[in-house]
Design an enzyme around this catalytic site. Structure first.
Site, PDB file in Angstrom:
ATOM      1  CE  LYS A 196      -1.888   2.883   2.651  1.00  0.00           C
ATOM      2  NZ  LYS A 196      -1.681   4.067   1.805  1.00  0.00           N
ATOM      3  CB  SER A 231       4.132   9.056  11.456  1.00  0.00           C
ATOM      4  OG  SER A 231       2.883   8.400  11.396  1.00  0.00           O
ATOM      5  CE1 TYR A 275      -5.494   0.021  13.016  1.00  0.00           C
ATOM      6  CE2 TYR A 275      -3.797  -0.128  11.339  1.00  0.00           C
ATOM      7  CZ  TYR A 275      -4.767   0.602  11.999  1.00  0.00           C
ATOM      8  OH  TYR A 275      -5.001   1.894  11.631  1.00  0.00           O
ATOM      9  CD  GLU A 315      13.095   0.138   9.733  1.00  0.00           C
ATOM     10  OE1 GLU A 315      13.592   1.052  10.431  1.00  0.00           O
ATOM     11  OE2 GLU A 315      13.612  -0.972   9.614  1.00  0.00           O
ATOM     12  CB  CYS A 340      13.075   8.832   8.725  1.00  0.00           C
ATOM     13  SG  CYS A 340      14.142   7.827   7.688  1.00  0.00           S
ATOM     14  CD  GLU A 363       9.810  12.577  11.884  1.00  0.00           C
ATOM     15  OE1 GLU A 363       8.678  12.132  12.109  1.00  0.00           O
ATOM     16  OE2 GLU A 363      10.686  11.942  11.280  1.00  0.00           O
TER      17      GLU A 363
HETATM   18  P1  NAD Z   1       2.337   8.182   7.833  1.00  0.00           P
HETATM   19  O1  NAD Z   1       2.573   7.357   9.045  1.00  0.00           O
HETATM   20  O2  NAD Z   1       1.304   9.230   7.896  1.00  0.00           O
HETATM   21  O3  NAD Z   1       1.929   7.249   6.588  1.00  0.00           O
HETATM   22  C1  NAD Z   1       2.716   6.147   6.224  1.00  0.00           C
HETATM   23  C2  NAD Z   1       1.809   5.119   5.586  1.00  0.00           C
HETATM   24  O4  NAD Z   1       0.865   4.686   6.560  1.00  0.00           O
HETATM   25  C3  NAD Z   1       1.015   5.640   4.390  1.00  0.00           C
HETATM   26  O5  NAD Z   1       0.946   4.643   3.404  1.00  0.00           O
HETATM   27  C4  NAD Z   1      -0.353   5.909   4.984  1.00  0.00           C
HETATM   28  O6  NAD Z   1      -1.409   5.814   4.066  1.00  0.00           O
HETATM   29  C5  NAD Z   1      -0.448   4.804   6.020  1.00  0.00           C
HETATM   30  N1  NAD Z   1      -1.377   5.136   7.104  1.00  0.00           N
HETATM   31  C6  NAD Z   1      -1.682   6.371   7.576  1.00  0.00           C
HETATM   32  N2  NAD Z   1      -2.613   6.276   8.546  1.00  0.00           N
HETATM   33  C7  NAD Z   1      -2.900   4.958   8.685  1.00  0.00           C
HETATM   34  C8  NAD Z   1      -3.792   4.235   9.513  1.00  0.00           C
HETATM   35  N3  NAD Z   1      -4.581   4.844  10.393  1.00  0.00           N
HETATM   36  N4  NAD Z   1      -3.823   2.886   9.397  1.00  0.00           N
HETATM   37  C9  NAD Z   1      -3.033   2.254   8.502  1.00  0.00           C
HETATM   38  N5  NAD Z   1      -2.178   2.889   7.673  1.00  0.00           N
HETATM   39  C10 NAD Z   1      -2.108   4.229   7.767  1.00  0.00           C
HETATM   40  O7  NAD Z   1       3.760   8.738   7.431  1.00  0.00           O
HETATM   41  P2  NAD Z   1       4.132   9.683   6.221  1.00  0.00           P
HETATM   42  O8  NAD Z   1       3.659  11.042   6.571  1.00  0.00           O
HETATM   43  O9  NAD Z   1       3.706   9.068   4.937  1.00  0.00           O
HETATM   44  O10 NAD Z   1       5.734   9.603   6.233  1.00  0.00           O
HETATM   45  C11 NAD Z   1       6.498  10.369   7.073  1.00  0.00           C
HETATM   46  C12 NAD Z   1       6.967   9.568   8.276  1.00  0.00           C
HETATM   47  O11 NAD Z   1       7.679   8.414   7.840  1.00  0.00           O
HETATM   48  C13 NAD Z   1       7.949  10.353   9.123  1.00  0.00           C
HETATM   49  O12 NAD Z   1       7.641  10.201  10.485  1.00  0.00           O
HETATM   50  C14 NAD Z   1       9.289   9.700   8.796  1.00  0.00           C
HETATM   51  O13 NAD Z   1      10.249   9.852   9.802  1.00  0.00           O
HETATM   52  C15 NAD Z   1       8.892   8.288   8.577  1.00  0.00           C
HETATM   53  N6  NAD Z   1       9.912   7.555   7.778  1.00  0.00           N
HETATM   54  C16 NAD Z   1      10.708   6.641   8.417  1.00  0.00           C
HETATM   55  C17 NAD Z   1      11.698   5.955   7.705  1.00  0.00           C
HETATM   56  C18 NAD Z   1      12.580   4.923   8.389  1.00  0.00           C
HETATM   57  O14 NAD Z   1      13.232   4.145   7.688  1.00  0.00           O
HETATM   58  N7  NAD Z   1      12.625   4.883   9.715  1.00  0.00           N
HETATM   59  C19 NAD Z   1      11.853   6.195   6.346  1.00  0.00           C
HETATM   60  C20 NAD Z   1      11.034   7.128   5.722  1.00  0.00           C
HETATM   61  C21 NAD Z   1      10.055   7.797   6.460  1.00  0.00           C
END
Ligand code: NAD
Length: 495
Positions: A189, A243, A253, A265, A300, A398
């Site tokens: 997804k 996040s 879940y 991650e 990140c 962040e």
């Molecule tokens: P996000 O958590 O909002 O979304 C990530 C994914 O989760 C998306 O596909 C989104 O549709 C899905 N999602 C959102 N809400 C959900 C829910 N309630 N249930 C199930 N799935 C859900 O994060 P973002 O804004 O897309 O990305 C930014 C974040 O990702 C930052 O916090 C960043 O630090 C982190 N990040 C971490 C790494 C790592 O390797 N540690 C790498 C890249 C990004």
């Protein structure tokens, strides 16, 4: 690297992918719903994309399970999976310009970054894990003569992969490549902001010979497709990047469904530490600025807390401001651009609110002129705050945008104490000429990756992941990534 006209001419001919890919076929969402896909650099609608929900998740999981159970991929000779993944790597390289332009339009990332990722790292991942498949051995256990015992590794089964928007295809590849190499069937997804390249990748995977059902791509929202995948009782493993808040939802879940294993991650607030014995070279300044502002700070491991010894601060500050002010912000398809746009208007406003908060909390804005830019799209100028209180909001949370905060310290012990004082633990960078101090810092920083005298996330061979609220024990990259997608079985023969 070509020029702006070249990438614009590709953009003018692109047919945007728009449908989900399930069981080897592109198809609309069962509900028939779609959502708009927006180019954040222009605020224009690129097109519409299938909006998958629990109904699509269910048929994708069934297809993945069927493909896993029939063994065409999961139990085929390792050489066969290797050959297909190597071919997929080649096809990605051959189509890198088109994929990179799609990614840039979809995300506002610069074409330079998109090409680095999609022309380089993404295919390299499929190749590297492809090459690993026929070199992954089990173990023979020491026993007496009346027994023989083996420890073997088997694919876990059906894997859900939920990925973010900041490195859309790269984050998908970090997970898909080892999961497919292990023999799993996957349901990806992509983030709702950036679904296009993952959808396009499915076609290349099919062309490379991946059987139907082994790769399924479900564009959709977190609350619809993401949650349904996380809660599905026939998904064996979830691997998530995003996040920290949403990572926590996946644990919930799992606990409320089939107790699937969850790999996480998540976010970071990484320190970039300059000890008093370091030398402020051009290389250090380049690392300081690029590690903060690369990908518009939407990274990140972005080094947003720069912890600098008071003896070196004046020289460092003067030079990072100069370099930052030379950064070109604007048209993502122009190879001369350093920073593209923020991912959405909502995110741009969120980052701007942090800049306002930094000013309210008494930090000193020394670069960036209050952030926003007078142009279409969701851009923000790279911004630097000096005199940041380590307990203030901009030092703790962040921001995920181009907002660098400088904290002044007196000596190594204070630097280490402040660097450790965070709920995150993804990454750190330390500059020092003293090897003993370098080891001391590396050993005492509770983070998954430490760069000494340079910002680095390591490479394909090194595991990447976080301590504390930045991650679970799971790691992406390196041979360790395979552990997320393989399970261990003991086979004991009584002789
Ligand atoms: P996000 O958590 O909002 O979304 C990530 C994914 O989760 C998306 O596909 C989104 O549709 C899905 N999602 C959102 N809400 C959900 C829910 N309630 N249930 C199930 N799935 C859900 O994060 P973002 O804004 O897309 O990305 C930014 C974040 O990702 C930052 O916090 C960043 O630090 C982190 N990040 C971490 C790494 C790592 O390797 N540690 C790498 C890249 C990004």
């Amino acid at each position: 690297m070509e020029n702006l006209d070249f990438y614009k001419s590709i953009a003018s001919t692109i047919k945007y992918p728009s449908q989900a890919y399930i069981n080897g076929k592109y198809q609309d969402a069962i509900s028939g719903n779609v959502f708009e896909n927006i180019n954040p650099a222009t605020a224009e609608v690129l097109g519409t994309v299938s909006h998958c929900d629990h109904l699509d998740v269910d048929i994708a999981v069934k297809a993945a399970r069927k493909s896993f159970d029939n063994g065409e991929w999961s139990r085929c000779a390792p050489e066969k999976r290797k050959e297909v993944l190597m071919k997929l790597a080649d096809l990605i390289r051959q189509n890198a310009d088109e994929l990179a332009v799609i990614e840039s339009l979809d995300s506002g990332k610069t074409i330079t970054d998109c090409l680095d990722e999609i022309g380089g790292e993404v295919p390299d991942f499929f190749q590297w894990y492809g090459e690993l498949i026929d070199k992954t051995f089990g173990k023979v256990v020491p026993t007496g003569e009346d027994a023989a015992a083996f420890i073997v590794k088997e694919p876990v089964g059906v894997v859900g992969l939920v990925v973010p928007w900041n490195f859309p295809l790269l984050m998908a590849a970090w997970k898909m490549a080892p999961a497919l190499a292990a023999g799993c069937s996957v349901i990806v997804k992509p983030a709702e902001q950036t679904p296009l390249t993952a959808i396009r990748l499915a076609q290349l995977a099919e062309d490379a010979g991946v059987p139907p059902g082994v790769i399924n791509i479900l564009p959709g929202f977190g609350e619809t497709a993401g949650e349904a995948l996380g809660r599905h009782s026939d998904v064996d493993v979830m691997s998530f990047t995003g996040s920290t808040e949403v990572g926590g939802y996946f644990l919930k879940y799992s606990s409320e469904s089939n107790l699937k294993t969850v790999g996480l991650e998540m976010g970071g607030k990484s320190p970039f530490i300059i000890l008093d014995d370091a030398e402020i070279t051009d290389d250090l300044i380049e690392n300081a600025v690029s590690s903060a502002f690369w990908n518009g700070g939407q990274n990140c491991s972005a080094n947003m807390r720069q912890i600098v010894d008071k003896r070196l601060k004046d020289d460092y500050l003067h030079r990072i401001i100069k370099l930052t002010e030379s950064y070109k912000v604007g048209e993502p398809l122009d190879p001369n651009t350093d920073l593209g746009s923020m991912i959405t208007q909502e995110h741009q406003q969120r980052v701007l609110s942090y800049i306002a908060k930094g000013c309210d909390e008494g930090a000193n804005l020394i670069a960036g002129k209050n952030g926003a830019m007078d142009r279409e799209g969701y851009f923000i100028q790279p911004t630097i705050f000096d005199n940041v209180d380590p307990q203030s909001t901009i030092a703790k949370e962040e921001i995920f945008g181009p907002v660098l905060g400088v904290v002044t310290v007196d000596g190594m012990d204070e630097a280490l104490r402040i660097a450790r004082d965070t709920e995150y633990g993804l990454h750190a960078t330390v500059f020092t000429k003293d090897i003993g101090r370098a080891f001391h810092m590396a050993r005492h920083l509770p983070v998954g990756t430490v760069g000494i005298n340079g910002f680095t996330e390591g490479d394909i061979k090194t595991p990447f992941g976080g301590f504390k609220k930045s991650g679970s024990l799971a790691r992406d990259n390196g041979t360790e990534a395979m552990d997320q997608y393989l399970q261990t079985k003991t086979i004991w023969f009584n002789l």
